[in-house]
Motif scaffolding. Structure first.
Motif, mmCIF file in Angstrom:
data_model
loop_
_atom_site.group_PDB
_atom_site.id
_atom_site.type_symbol
_atom_site.label_atom_id
_atom_site.label_comp_id
_atom_site.label_asym_id
_atom_site.label_seq_id
_atom_site.Cartn_x
_atom_site.Cartn_y
_atom_site.Cartn_z
ATOM 1 N N HIS A 640 53.299 60.805 -7.290
ATOM 2 C CA HIS A 640 54.628 61.394 -7.494
ATOM 3 C C HIS A 640 54.449 62.890 -7.751
ATOM 4 O O HIS A 640 53.864 63.294 -8.755
ATOM 5 N N LYS A 641 54.959 63.695 -6.820
ATOM 6 C CA LYS A 641 54.717 65.138 -6.824
ATOM 7 C C LYS A 641 55.935 65.889 -7.352
ATOM 8 O O LYS A 641 57.081 65.553 -7.021
ATOM 9 N N PHE A 642 55.693 66.932 -8.160
ATOM 10 C CA PHE A 642 56.761 67.743 -8.737
ATOM 11 C C PHE A 642 56.465 69.220 -8.534
ATOM 12 O O PHE A 642 55.309 69.644 -8.575
ATOM 13 N N ILE A 643 57.540 69.991 -8.303
ATOM 14 C CA ILE A 643 57.467 71.442 -8.156
ATOM 15 C C ILE A 643 58.364 72.051 -9.226
ATOM 16 O O ILE A 643 59.295 71.390 -9.721
ATOM 17 N N VAL A 644 58.099 73.289 -9.615
ATOM 18 C CA VAL A 644 58.897 73.936 -10.656
ATOM 19 C C VAL A 644 60.392 73.851 -10.321
ATOM 20 O O VAL A 644 60.820 74.129 -9.201
ATOM 21 N N GLY A 645 61.176 73.419 -11.290
ATOM 22 C CA GLY A 645 62.619 73.294 -11.108
ATOM 23 C C GLY A 645 63.026 72.197 -10.151
ATOM 24 O O GLY A 645 64.191 72.124 -9.730
ATOM 25 N N ASP A 646 62.093 71.311 -9.804
ATOM 26 C CA ASP A 646 62.323 70.274 -8.786
ATOM 27 C C ASP A 646 63.327 69.226 -9.270
ATOM 28 O O ASP A 646 63.215 68.707 -10.374
ATOM 29 N N ARG A 647 64.307 68.900 -8.408
ATOM 30 C CA ARG A 647 65.262 67.829 -8.725
ATOM 31 C C ARG A 647 65.348 66.815 -7.587
ATOM 32 O O ARG A 647 66.328 66.081 -7.475
ATOM 33 N N SER A 648 64.302 66.783 -6.734
ATOM 34 C CA SER A 648 64.343 65.889 -5.575
ATOM 35 C C SER A 648 63.864 64.477 -5.900
ATOM 36 O O SER A 648 64.107 63.547 -5.130
ATOM 37 N N HIS A 649 63.180 64.307 -7.015
ATOM 38 C CA HIS A 649 62.645 62.987 -7.351
ATOM 39 C C HIS A 649 63.771 62.024 -7.711
ATOM 40 O O HIS A 649 64.792 62.423 -8.297
ATOM 41 N N GLU A 650 63.587 60.761 -7.386
ATOM 42 C CA GLU A 650 64.630 59.760 -7.643
ATOM 43 C C GLU A 650 64.923 59.569 -9.129
ATOM 44 O O GLU A 650 66.015 59.112 -9.501
ATOM 45 N N ARG A 651 63.962 59.935 -9.990
ATOM 46 C CA ARG A 651 64.185 59.814 -11.436
ATOM 47 C C ARG A 651 64.438 61.175 -12.084
ATOM 48 O O ARG A 651 64.254 61.333 -13.294
ATOM 49 N N SER A 652 64.889 62.156 -11.304
ATOM 50 C CA SER A 652 65.063 63.519 -11.815
ATOM 51 C C SER A 652 65.990 63.585 -13.026
ATOM 52 O O SER A 652 65.710 64.281 -14.010
ATOM 53 N N ASP A 653 67.115 62.882 -12.972
ATOM 54 C CA ASP A 653 68.070 62.933 -14.090
ATOM 55 C C ASP A 653 67.408 62.464 -15.376
ATOM 56 O O ASP A 653 67.560 63.094 -16.438
ATOM 57 N N ASP A 654 66.653 61.373 -15.279
ATOM 58 C CA ASP A 654 65.962 60.856 -16.465
ATOM 59 C C ASP A 654 64.875 61.819 -16.933
ATOM 60 O O ASP A 654 64.670 62.005 -18.140
ATOM 61 N N ALA A 660 64.685 67.785 -21.977
ATOM 62 C CA ALA A 660 65.573 68.450 -22.941
ATOM 63 C C ALA A 660 65.363 67.901 -24.350
ATOM 64 O O ALA A 660 65.329 68.651 -25.340
ATOM 65 N N GLU A 661 65.204 66.592 -24.436
ATOM 66 C CA GLU A 661 64.987 65.948 -25.742
ATOM 67 C C GLU A 661 63.671 66.414 -26.358
ATOM 68 O O GLU A 661 63.605 66.726 -27.554
ATOM 69 N N LEU A 662 62.621 66.467 -25.542
ATOM 70 C CA LEU A 662 61.329 66.943 -26.033
ATOM 71 C C LEU A 662 61.404 68.414 -26.440
ATOM 72 O O LEU A 662 60.767 68.829 -27.414
ATOM 73 N N GLY A 663 62.180 69.203 -25.679
ATOM 74 C CA GLY A 663 62.351 70.611 -26.017
ATOM 75 C C GLY A 663 62.940 70.786 -27.404
ATOM 76 O O GLY A 663 62.500 71.649 -28.181
ATOM 77 N N CYS A 701 56.773 64.284 -18.229
ATOM 78 C CA CYS A 701 57.999 63.556 -18.605
ATOM 79 C C CYS A 701 58.172 62.298 -17.758
ATOM 80 O O CYS A 701 58.551 61.234 -18.271
ATOM 81 N N PHE A 702 57.880 62.403 -16.463
ATOM 82 C CA PHE A 702 57.962 61.219 -15.600
ATOM 83 C C PHE A 702 56.975 60.155 -16.074
ATOM 84 O O PHE A 702 57.310 58.965 -16.155
#
Length: 762
Positions: A640-654, A660-663, A701-702
């Motif tokens: 499962h690949k991620f890029i900065v600011g990436d929202r393409s993953h199927e679990r992006s919302d989660d 945000a919670e960890l922040g 996070c994922f």
């Protein structure tokens, strides 16, 4: 008929054979056993492809015994790979209304290859084992495939021995490395022929004793083309191509003329010879004499061009072969393309191949693995093991795939590949075990890497280097130094790579004194060793000493040396030395974006935004773009690949919800975003948002969402991890009670209980 007979005598290549075949069809003779037998015999001589030869055999509705014998002789040249076809052919012969004479069985046994043992039992039942020809074939079977003791028993039981029996036994002893018995039999022989002498030449050559091989060759009373080929092959296969070419000149001046095997051997010798002009001269000689090479020799010619990287010439030969191509030809061309990184052309040929063997799959899989396409290597391996009609993987396959898993940091997929090794009972050599050490080391599983190393009964320098490199990447400097001592204690000589990985280990562990001792012990350090020492000094803050070493280097420093100084300047905020190193790097490797980014980081951390802009403008002017940072996590056999600011993953919302919670948790624990890695002078809030969605944070996070609470989180990042993400990982490991192993492009970071194994230097 006489005209056809005359034409048959002149056939010298596959193209002429096909033309002759066409003439038989025009005369409606292609189904007559006499001509079918002749055609198959020509196929055997010219090594025609099996599909074409079977087509000829099937063209006669009622083959006679001579057709069957011709077909069995054809299969005898192909080995045991076609055993099923041999059995089927014999069964068909039994069903025909033909008298099967004793003479059939020697051919049958030879055509079955290593599986001829099954026919041994059959001839025993038929009471034919005492026939001298059958007996010789049985003895030859065991002499070639073992156990050689069975051949000796058959030989000992013979009341009368022919010259062929003696030769078979001598060959058997040489084949199984028993020089003493081979020489004893040779001395006992009542008479000898050229086959006997050639067996001695081949035997000594197999043991790499070329002096005695040449002595026996020179003593042969009457040489023939086979004996010449044996000595030529001895030189070519043992790394003496020049001697092979000299001997070939002697052969050309003798009464024995080269055959297609000779040409193949000499072409292979040219391929091994470092002198390209010598090879070109030989090819020119072939053209001048208008010698028509068989497809067997042309395949060797293609291999020579492929090895030299002469793709155009190799492809021309490949295209000329046309329907005469075999798997060796296809494999050579595929390997030629993968060697120069032309994976698209290699894959195009791979997909078009009529029949693939394990070498074909290995060529394509290793081609992907060695050209940075590890994921494609693994995908192709999955295709290989699910294809019903394709060969089983061997150790070469597994080494490539295991190494690909290591490059990706894909431990779960790697463990699945290892299960296939066990399931298929694939025996691993040193190379196989080295690939396992590499896999575990690159996946952050050093305990498994050490266990694998300890299980090895024999180790080579690569075994040590691979494990030391693993220790280096994990910052285990003391273990690396101890392993160097063990290596010397086992009389394994360190090479230049050994010293590079040892120095890297000392650097990552901050072991200046130990590292310096290692460096001083190197007899002739090269630029890579100096780069490691600069990194070592830079780690402990001795940047001026590092600069002096660069100035005093006996060899011209390369980019790695200045790169080490630039990174140390970033860590210790030495703008002066950073500018010095970067200016040189911009000349040495103007298109390496990492150097520009490191200098920009130095300026950004000092708030010198005008200089940051200047560097970015320089990047634009040169045409350099910042490499895209990405991170991946392995889950359920998928990356499962991620890029900065990436929202393409199927679990992006989660993922973003958890981020945000960890922040909030981190800020409550005193976390403040480190925005110095943002290379633009923008508002503080925007900077925080930019660093807050870096790829490694999204990947972690994922992993927190999908893995068990006790599981180790493993992340791979293609670039160096930034300060802010490093700090965040330490805090997340403490807040969530999880162990996080992050592999960036420089080393491993093992985060646990708020601490990183790197000691905050990387």
């Amino acid at each position: 008929m006489s005209q056809l007979d005359s034409l048959a005598c002149k056939i010298s290549n596959l193209s002429q054979l096909r033309q002759f075949h066409a003439q038989l069809i025009q005369n409606s003779l292609h189904h007559h056993s006499q001509w079918v037998s002749l055609l198959i015999s020509q196929c055997t001589r010219l090594r025609a492809p099996p599909p074409y030869t079977r087509l000829i055999f099937n063209s006669t509705p009622r083959p006679d015994i001579h057709v069957f014998i011709s077909m069995l002789k054809y299969y005898s040249n192909l080995g045991s790979a076609h055993f099923n076809q041999v059995v089927s052919l014999y069964q068909k012969l039994q069903c025909c209304d033909l008298r099967i004479g004793t003479f059939v069985y020697p051919v049958l046994i030879k055509s079955a290859g290593s599986k001829g043992i099954e026919f041994h039992a059959h001839v025993l039942k038929l009471g034919l084992a005492s026939d001298p020809y059958v007996r010789n074939a049985i003895m030859g079977l065991y002499a070639k495939y073992g156990p050689v003791e069975n051949a000796r028993d058959v030989f000992a039981e013979m009341r009368e021995r022919t010259l062929a029996d003696w030769n078979n036994m001598i060959f058997g002893y040489w084949n199984w490395g028993n020089k003493a018995e081979a020489c004893r039999l040779f001395d006992m022989m009542p008479e000898r022929n050229v086959v006997t002498w050639t067996a001695m030449v081949t035997g000594y050559a197999r043991m790499k004793d070329l002096e005695n091989a040449r002595r026996y060759f020179d003593e042969i009373p009457e040489k023939n083309v086979v004996s010449w080929n044996a000595m030529l092959s001895a030189y070519a296969q043992n790394g003496f191509p020049e001697e092979a070419l000299k001997l070939f000149d002697d052969m050309m001046n003798s009464r024995d003329k080269p055959n297609e095997t000779t040409w193949a051997i000499v072409i292979s010798a040219c391929s091994s010879c470092g002198d390209c002009s010598l090879a070109d001269s030989f090819v020119q000689k072939l053209n001048q004499k208008r010698i028509h090479l068989s497809y067997f020799a042309k395949t060797a010619l293609l291999g020579m061009y492929a090895k030299r990287g002469s793709l155009q010439a190799a492809r021309q030969v490949f295209d000329e072969l046309g329907v005469s191509r075999n798997t060796v030809t296809w494999n050579a061309m595929i390997s030629a393309y993968t060697r120069v990184g032309d994976l698209a052309s290699a894959r195009e040929l791979f997909d078009k191949m009529p029949e693939r063997d394990v070498v074909t799959w290995n060529s394509m899989i290793s081609g992907y693995a060695q050209n940075g396409q590890s994921a494609l290597a693994i995908d192709l391996f999955k295709d290989m093991i699910t294809a019903a009609d394709d060969p089983k993987p061997d150790e070469v396959t597994m080494v490539s795939v295991i190494s690909a898993c290591g490059h990706l940091g894909a431990l779960d997929i790697g463990n699945w590949v290892i299960s296939i090794v066990r399931k298929n009972h694939i025996k691993l050599s040193i190379s196989g075990y080295n690939s396992l050490i590499f896999l575990y080391s690159k996946c952050g599983s050093m305990d498994d890497a050490k266990r694998t190393f300890q299980e090895m009964t024999t180790r080579d320098v690569v075994s040590y280097n691979t494990l030391i490199a693993g220790f280096a990447a994990h910052g285990h400097g003391m273990e690396a130094v101890k392993l160097l001592s063990k290596m010397k204690g086992e009389f394994v000589e360190p090479d230049r790579v050994t010293y590079i990985v040892i120095l890297t280990a000392c650097s990552h562990a901050g072991m200046l004194e130990e590292g310096w001792k290692v460096f001083e012990s190197i007899k002739a350090p090269d630029a890579d060793h100096y780069a490691c020492v600069i990194d070592l000094l830079g780690r402990v803050g001795k940047l001026d000493e590092a600069k002096k070493i660069i100035d005093d280097m006996p060899k011209e420093p390369h980019a790695g040396v200045y790169g080490s100084l630039l990174n140390a300047s970033r860590i210790h905020k030495r703008i002066d030395l950073g500018e010095f190193a970067a200016s040189t790097l911009f000349e040495l490797e103007p298109h390496n974006s990492g150097n520009y980014i490191l200098l920009s980081n130095i300026y950004a951390s000092a708030g010198r935004w005008d200089d940051v802009v200047r560097v970015r403008e320089l990047m634009r002017k040169v045409g350099v773009k910042k490499a895209t940072g990405w991170s991946w996590v392995e889950y359920k056999g998928k990356l499962h690949k991620f890029i900065v600011g990436d929202r393409s993953h199927e679990r992006s919302d989660d993922v973003y919800r958890l981020l945000a919670e960890l922040g909030r948790k981190m800020r409550n624990s005193g976390y403040m975003a480190d925005k110095t890695c943002v290379l633009r002078d923008v508002e503080e809030e925007e900077k925080e948002e930019m660093v807050g969605t870096h790829s490694e944070k999204l990947a972690v996070c994922f992993a927190l969402l999908v893995t068990d609470a006790e599981a180790v989180i493993r992340v791979v990042k293609n670039l160096r991890v930034c300060w802010d993400c490093h700090t965040a990982m330490k805090m997340i490991s403490n807040l969530e009670g999880r162990k996080i192993i992050l592999r960036d492009n420089n080393r491993f970071h093992c985060f646990s209980d708020g601490i990183c194994s790197c000691g905050d230097y990387w």
